[in-house]
Each structure stands twice: as structure tokens, then as C-alpha cells.
Design a protein around this motif. Structure first.
Motif, PDB file in Angstrom:
ATOM      1  N   GLU A 194       0.296  -1.183   0.110  1.00 46.07           N
ATOM      2  CA  GLU A 194       0.118  -0.099   0.440  1.00 46.07           C
ATOM      3  C   GLU A 194       0.541   1.683  -0.040  1.00 46.07           C
ATOM      4  O   GLU A 194       1.405   1.534   0.484  1.00 46.07           O
ATOM      5  CB  GLU A 194      -0.556  -0.464   1.297  1.00 46.07           C
ATOM      6  CG  GLU A 194      -2.099  -0.520   1.195  1.00 46.07           C
ATOM      7  CD  GLU A 194      -3.083  -1.029   2.426  1.00 46.07           C
ATOM      8  OE1 GLU A 194      -2.957   0.062   2.872  1.00 46.07           O
ATOM      9  OE2 GLU A 194      -3.533  -1.515   2.463  1.00 46.07           O
ATOM     10  N   GLU A 230       1.032   5.512  -0.368  1.00 40.88           N
ATOM     11  CA  GLU A 230       0.345   7.228  -0.240  1.00 40.88           C
ATOM     12  C   GLU A 230       0.672   7.144  -1.013  1.00 40.88           C
ATOM     13  O   GLU A 230      -0.649   8.065  -1.828  1.00 40.88           O
ATOM     14  CB  GLU A 230       1.064   7.826   1.145  1.00 40.88           C
ATOM     15  CG  GLU A 230       0.980   6.922   2.133  1.00 40.88           C
ATOM     16  CD  GLU A 230       1.972   8.258   3.093  1.00 40.88           C
ATOM     17  OE1 GLU A 230       2.120   9.632   3.417  1.00 40.88           O
ATOM     18  OE2 GLU A 230       1.695   7.362   4.603  1.00 40.88           O
ATOM     19  N   ASP A 231       1.542   7.298  -2.347  1.00 42.92           N
ATOM     20  CA  ASP A 231       1.496   8.110  -3.763  1.00 42.92           C
ATOM     21  C   ASP A 231       1.710   7.220  -4.257  1.00 42.92           C
ATOM     22  O   ASP A 231       3.049   6.132  -4.648  1.00 42.92           O
ATOM     23  CB  ASP A 231       2.584   8.699  -3.367  1.00 42.92           C
ATOM     24  CG  ASP A 231       2.950  10.207  -4.506  1.00 42.92           C
ATOM     25  OD1 ASP A 231       2.157   9.174  -5.646  1.00 42.92           O
ATOM     26  OD2 ASP A 231       3.842  10.355  -5.150  1.00 42.92           O
TER      27      ASP A 231
END
Length: 489
Positions: free
Chosen positions: A143, A145-146
Motif C-alpha cells: 500500500e 500513499e503516492d
């Protein structure tokens, strides 16, 4: 040792080899037609048929026993044997060599994006490539964030911890490119059969039951790309004993593209012609969109979008709704004037659906609806049969109508309507009447009308009577159910 003339032919594909190809007029119909026009001698070299009237192009003759003729020392060999023997002779003479030409191009398998299967490869510090063990699979995407790549790099370069590998004395960096969408779709049809199996690739008994795929529908880009990839993958899986069939698909149908109203592929170039399906569903309903797209034309043809066509589809659905939701329109008794058109509709829709002829099936449904409006009532049996067929194109409206008719269960599992072949047949037929090959009128005849009666009725047509008046009748031709032609001088 003979000289062979060269001809310029507009049907030769320039991209095929050098652009110069051999002609075999006895065994290729296009070459045969060309040879006839230009009076080119033809030599039959494969035995099995007369080539005086047309070329002998027996499909699948390779290895089937057809033998060479008029081929000197190769006469009597099968085609497959002769191919090897002739090639050996040419190589031995030093004037040819064997070569395999591949039309495939390398498949760029890496994608610099987040979404996709991560590649289970580690690049060790000493430059070696380490392949993850089966126990380390599946490799799960981290996973982030960007999810956007930076400076042209893959998004997984942002997964600093994930991309570092240190296990069992092996240190290195994971591959950060992901596989293309064609990777998973090259074998998904196998996994769909048993998607929740966490013990094996897929249950072999289920694969044997369901494979191969009976019908595959896809766009033209599937023919070379996805279809070829999935066949290659399936062949590999078959060799590994994971797929029970060598060929994954029995039949492929290419669906046409929905073009913009300007007849050009929808896209950024002409944004004003791009149609958002969600807008059509919002303004007209999903069933209208379905009906219109199926009615636009043959499934395999590319068709331009038309807002007027959408309006027409909506009007037809409204006509269906208005008629079949009014109780006074539905009767228990059969109406003779609807019997034939109902059975014709069931037969045509059934047979058209089997060959994916949705546009012509819808046309027949429209004919039936026009007829029930003329009779102003419809037997319940015919109404329910119509709704069953109509619901395949317009499932939402179909389910609503089925409920209104008092049924509590879904229409999806109802038996398909059947037709009576005797009721389908017409009692009369209208055929054209020609005089010296020119149509002068039409005549309505009984299906089994005899020649004497048919010709007499044809001559009574005023336009035909004038055309043959004061002329000698040379010949009378009556092809039952087709045409009447009177030849006069």
C-alpha cells in the motif's frame, strides 16, 4: 527449366514477403480468374478434382492423402512429402536454404505503473537474478500513499521498505515494474472457473467440465494481442498439465466499435463526439442503451452513434410498456391474426440469438408489437412469450412486465418460448413478374400455386398485359416462390 512470365496483380499484398509471389491458377481461385482473363497456361499439380471450370482449393488437403501430378520425380508424393523432398533438392542444388520467418514481435512485459501483478524477481547486489520461491508467492502489492511514479520511474520505487530484499543470505532490490494487463487476462478464464481455490491452480475436474470456452467475444485488438497471448499461455499450461485443453477457445467473435456521431473513434481528438454511457442511462435508462446498441447494426460492424437512434429506442420501449401494462389489451383467447406473426417472431428471435443477430431479432420484435397494436389485443400466452424474448434485450423492463403479469419469480429461469413450424408457414406469397427481364409488377399467389394458374394471374396484371400486348410469347418461366418471367418478341 522453363521461363515464367511476370504479371502485375492488384490483389497481391505488398507486405507479403517481397511483394513478388508465385501464382498457382489451378489451385487458387483468384489466380484462376486472372489466368483466364490473360490467357495464362494452367498446370494442375495436385490431383483430386477437375480444374477446367474452377480452381481446386480443397481445404485441409495437407497430409490428407492428395498427391502431386505433373511434377516429374515428385509425382505421386503427398503434398506434405513433396514439400520436404523439393526443399531438400533445392538445398542440394545450392540455390536455396531453409529459413523460418517469424512475424511475432517481442512483447514488452514491463509496465511503469502501480496496478498490475508485481514481478517476483530480485536483483542481487552482485548482479545475479534471484527468482522468488513458490513459498514466497503470491507477491502482494504494497500500500502506498503516492501511487504516481516520479521522474519516469515506476510507482513501486516509492515503496522504500518493500523493494529491499534480505532473506536467507540473499540481499538485493525487487523489480519495481509490474506486469501488463494482458498477463492476468491471458489465463483468467481458467481461474474464473474456481476463483476461491487456495490449494491449487484450479480444480482439474472443474476445468475438464467447463473448458474450452464456447464463445469468446472481444474487440478487434483481441485478435492479435490478447487472443494470441492467451493461446500461448494456455499451450504452456497444457504442457505443464494445468490446463486440460490445448486450445482455450472454440469460437471468437469480434464486436464492432461504437464510433462517434462523426464516424470516427471516440477519443481526445474529438471530445464533442464522445458519449458517456452514464449520461444515457441517467436520461433514458439502461434498457434504452442496451436496446439501441443491439439495434444499431450487426454485432461485428463498427457503427456511428446517433442521438436520434436513442430516441427511437426509447419510443419503442414506451410502446411496449403502454400496451402490455393495460389489462384490456390482454385476452385469454387466441387471435388468428396474431398466430402466424407470433410463431414467426419466436422462430426468428431464437435463430437470430443463436448467431448473435441481435439487430434483426429486435426488428422482428418490433414487427410483432406493430401487429398487436393493429389488433388492439394480445393473447396472454403470446404476450408472455414476447416478454421473455424482450427481456433478453431489456432486462429491467422485462422483469417489471413479468411481475405485472402476476409472476413472483424472476423471468430469468422461465422456459424459452417455442414455435409451431406449421403456423410459421405463409399461405400466400408475393413475387415479382418480369417481361424480358424487367419487373413490371407483382402478383400474390398461393404458396403451392401451379404454373398454369400463376402465369394466368400474372398476365392479368394491367402493366404486364400492356407489356406483352401484340407481341409473340416466346417463353414462360415460373420458379415457384421466386419469380415469373415472360419472354416476348
Amino acid at each position: 527449366g522453363k521461363e515464367v512470365p511476370l504479371y502485375i496483380g492488384d490483389f497481391v499484398l505488398a507486405s507479403y514477403g517481397t511483394g513478388a509471389v508465385m501464382a498457382v491458377p489451378s489451385h487458387d481461385q483468384r489466380d484462376f480468374d486472372y489466368a483466364i482473363v490473360h490467357n495464362i497456361p494452367m498446370i494442375q499439380v495436385i490431383d483430386g478434382a477437375d480444374v477446367s471450370e474452377k480452381a481446386f482449393e480443397k481445404q485441409g488437403y495437407l497430409g490428407k492423402g492428395c498427391k502431386l501430378m505433373n511434377s516429374e520425380e515428385f509425382t505421386g508424393l503427398t503434398v506434405e512429402e513433396a514439400k520436404t523432398a523439393i526443399t531438400d533438392k533445392l538445398v542440394g542444388m545450392g540455390i536455396a536454404r531453409r529459413k523460418v520467418n517469424y512475424h511475432f514481435r517481442e512483447w514488452i512485459f514491463a509496465r511503469q505503473r502501480y496496478w498490475g501483478e508485481p514481478v517476483p524477481i530480485v536483483y542481487e547486489e552482485d548482479g545475479k537474478i534471484h527468482v522468488l520461491a513458490d513459498e514466497e508467492l503470491p507477491l502482494i502489492l504494497p500500500e502506498l500513499e503516492d501511487y504516481k511514479g516520479k521522474n519516469g520511474q515506476a510507482p513501486l520505487e516509492n515503496a522504500v521498505e518493500w523493494k529491499q530484499y534480505d532473506k536467507d543470505g540473499i540481499k538485493g532490490k525487487r523489480e519495481t515494474s509490474t506486469m501488463p494487463g494482458s498477463a492476468g487476462s491471458s489465463w483468467y478464464y481458467l481461474r474464473y472457473i474456481d476463483p476461491d481455490n487456495d490449494k491449487e491452480f484450479a480444480n482439474q475436474e472443474l476445468l475438464k467440465h467447463w473448458m474450452p470456452v464456447d464463445l469468446y467475444i472481444g474487440g478487434p485488438e483481441h485478435a492479435v494481442g490478447h487472443l494470441m497471448y492467451s493461446r500461448i499461455w494456455n499451450h504452456y499450461l497444457y504442457n505443464k498439465g494445468l490446463s486440460p485443453v490445448k486450445e482455450p477457445f472454440k469460437k471468437l467473435v469480434h464486436q464492432g466499435m461504437i464510433l462517434g456521431a462523426n464516424g470516427i473513434k471516440m477519443g481526445k481528438r474529438f471530445p464533442e463526439f464522445v458519449v458517456n454511457p452514464s449520461d444515457i442511462v441517467r436520461d433514458y435508462g439502461a434498457d434504452t442503451l442496451r436496446l439501441y446498441e443491439m439495434f444499431m447494426g450487426p454485432l461485428e460492424a463498427s457503427k456511428p452513434w446517433s442521438d436520434q437512434g436513442v430516441e427511437g429506442a426509447k419510443r419503442f420501449i414506451t410502446r411496449v410498456w403502454k400496451f402490455f401494462t393495460e389489462p384490456e389489451h390482454i385476452s385469454d383467447a387466441k387471435k388468428d391474426e396474431l398466430t402466424r406473426v407470433y410463431h414467426q417472431t419466436v422462430k426468428k428471435v431464437t435463430t437470430d440469438f443463436e448467431v448473435l443477430g441481435f439487430n434483426t431479432a429486435i426488428s422482428q420484435l418490433m414487427i410483432f408489437v406493430n401487429q398487436v397494436y393493429r389488433t388492439e389485443s394480445c393473447p396472454k400466452e403470446y404476450a408472455e412469450g414476447f416478454i421473455k424474448m424482450f427481456s433478453c434485450i431489456c432486462p429491467h423492463i422485462g422483469e417489471e412486465l413479468w411481475s405485472i403479469f402476476g409472476h413472483e419469480d424472476t423471468i430469468a429461469y422461465e422456459p424459452w418460448p417455442t414455435w409451431d413450424e406449421a403456423a410459421v408457414k405463409e399461405d400466400t406469397i408475393e413475387i415479382g413478374v418480369q417481361v424480358n427481364g424487367k419487373v413490371k409488377g407483382t402478383v400474390t399467389l398461393a404458396v403451392d400455386e401451379d404454373q398454369e394458374s400463376a402465369l394466368a394471374k400474372a398476365k392479368e396484371i394491367p402493366s404486364v398485359a400492356r407489356a406483352i400486348a401484340e407481341k409473340r410469347l416466346v417463353k414462360e418461366i415460373y420458379i415457384k416462390g421466386k419469380i415469373i418471367n415472360l419472354v416476348v418478341k
